[in-house]
Write an enzyme that holds these catalytic residues in place. Structure first.
Site, PDB file in Angstrom:
ATOM      1  CG  ASP A  25      22.073  -3.996 -13.090  1.00 14.44           C
ATOM      2  OD1 ASP A  25      22.498  -5.058 -13.594  1.00 14.44           O
ATOM      3  OD2 ASP A  25      21.729  -3.674 -11.987  1.00 14.44           O
ATOM      4  CB  CYS A  49      -0.860  -0.026   1.154  1.00 10.76           C
ATOM      5  SG  CYS A  49      -2.041   1.580   1.426  1.00 10.76           S
ATOM      6  CB  CYS A  51      -0.702   2.125   5.838  1.00 12.42           C
ATOM      7  SG  CYS A  51      -1.317   0.689   5.052  1.00 12.42           S
ATOM      8  CB  CYS A  54      -4.845  -1.201   1.770  1.00 10.60           C
ATOM      9  SG  CYS A  54      -4.006  -1.253   3.301  1.00 10.60           S
TER      10      CYS A  54
END
Length: 446
Positions: A355, A223, A226, A245
């Site tokens: 990379d 989330c 949070c 969530c």
């Protein structure tokens, strides 16, 4: 959107554009490239405010398209929609999406004095520079497609980028329109936090296309409010899907369009996202639905983006594959077909990202387990070959791996092993895609 320019700025702008157009003429006359970056770099030294002075002349405003995947395809579709509606559009169609490329694209549409006469400017923008160009451009609309891990050696993690985006966009005029991907939690949360700008969302509502499980190449399943793990009803690709969530109540916003009622361009579920993004943006700009729907069936792929060619009587499809999520989706396209020959070309140049460890986040097992012939080439051919070999749980199965460092020979080998009734799929990174097209068509793009 267009404003008057002060005399001193007009003179400097005219000089900068005149010099840039001279450089463009020389580069193209000598066939040194498309001159998509250098003219802007030179003109910018003469007039540092070049991007601002050009952008403020766009009559209805600039449209910025940003995200990890889909910028070129979405911007081209949106351009075709607006042109069908009768608008004049400037567009950085070569894909040069850094500041010098944006300025060059705008100058291509001016006269020798720097006067720009277009209704819209569609500019696909590298996700890392978006916050820097918002102030000088003051866009009419920003289309936020998605954020995935891409070239971490240059950009960093997606949450860092999204926070920079949100902070910069929040300073723009309330007249600014933001079109955001509801299925990407990070992008959706960004849109929900914008209280001053007008925000519209796009996304899928087609549970039949859910993946069986969340893939390995996933970035934002937590989330953004949070930090707790999101509850997914289903995922379409990577972390994009329908979620909520249970801890703080954050959830996916409702898209403006019902995706099941709209056709899509090209192949692959990711192109359904590109279609919905462009359609939602066009709708927010006042284009009627009939015009949008008429444009979609006639859309032609940009170079290397599900582009189809015929070489020596055989069909070839080029699917740009430059990061884990994008490559997983192109592998999905390949494995859903009956074609059994695939060429993978891996480069590690600056434009690709130096990379290449990202290939270990790609679900190559699905490609290997179906069998057939896999030809590998590019600067890092042996890295890709090793990844494919580790994807093979049963060395005795019907899977043939061919490593060919020379790209031209690799293409010939792959074509020879492709039956006349099948399509050769080529999965290249960005610079590899340009190399492949040069071999196949005999000309360079950039």
């Amino acid at each position: 959107m267009a404003n008057k320019i002060q005399l001193i700025d007009r003179l400097k702008l005219g000089l900068a554009v005149s010099v840039a157009k001279g450089v463009t003429f020389m580069v193209r006359s000598l066939r040194l490239g498309a001159a998509s970056v250098l003219p802007g770099s030179i003109a910018r030294r003469i007039e540092p405010k070049l991007l601002q002075l050009l952008s403020q002349q766009v009559k209805k405003g600039a449209i910025l398209i940003a995200g990890t995947n889909g910028k070129t395809t979405t911007s081209l579709l949106l351009r075709e929609i607006l042109e069908r509606q009768g608008y004049r559009v400037a567009h950085n169609s070569t894909g040069a999406n850094l500041e010098n490329g944006l300025m060059t694209a705008l100058m291509d549409n001016t006269n020798i004095l720097g006067s720009l006469d277009v209704d819209y400017a569609i500019l696909e923008v590298d996700e890392n520079i978006l916050p820097r160009v918002l102030a000088p451009i003051q866009p009419k609309l920003i289309l936020c497609l998605n954020l995935f891990r891409d070239q971490l050696d240059r950009y960093g993690e997606v949450d860092t980028i999204s926070k920079r985006w949100g902070k910069a966009i929040a300073t723009l005029s309330p007249d600014t329109i933001v079109v955001a991907n509801a299925d990407d939690p990070t992008i959706c949360y960004l849109g929900q936090q914008l209280t001053q700008q007008r925000v519209a969302f796009f996304g899928l509502s087609e549970p039949e296309h859910y993946l069986e499980a969340i893939p390995h190449a996933v970035d934002s399943i937590y989330c953004p409010r949070c930090g707790k793990a999101l509850d997914y009803k289903g995922v379409y690709l990577s972390h994009m899907g329908e979620y909520s969530c249970s801890n703080c109540g954050f959830s996916r916003s409702q898209p403006s369009l019902n995706s099941s009622e709209w056709p899509q361009i090209l192949v692959g579920l990711y192109n359904k996202y590109n279609t919905l993004a462009a359609a939602t943006a066009a709708q927010e700009l006042g284009v009627d639905a009939a015009t949008i729907r008429e444009t979609i069936p006639n859309f032609q792929a940009a170079f290397g983006r599900a582009e189809e060619l015929e070489i020596n009587g055989k069909k070839v499809r080029i699917l740009l594959s430059k990061n884990p999520v994008g490559t997983n989706e192109t592998i999905r396209v390949v494995t859903e077909s009956t074609d059994k020959t695939t060429l993978l070309v891996l480069n590690d140049r600056v434009q690709d990202g130096e990379d290449v460890s990202w290939i270990w986040d790609v679900d190559t097992e699905k490609l290997v387990q179906r069998g057939g012939t896999l030809v590998v080439s590019g600067d890092r051919a042996y890295d890709m070959a090793l990844r494919l070999r580790y994807s093979d749980p049963n060395p005795a199965q019907n899977f043939k791996l061919i490593v060919e460092e020379d790209l031209r020979q690799a293409i010939n080998t792959a074509l020879e092993r492709t039956p006349n009734n099948e399509t050769l799929h080529i999965l290249p990174t960005y610079t590899a895609m340009l190399n492949v097209r040069e071999v196949l068509t005999g000309r360079k793009i950039l």
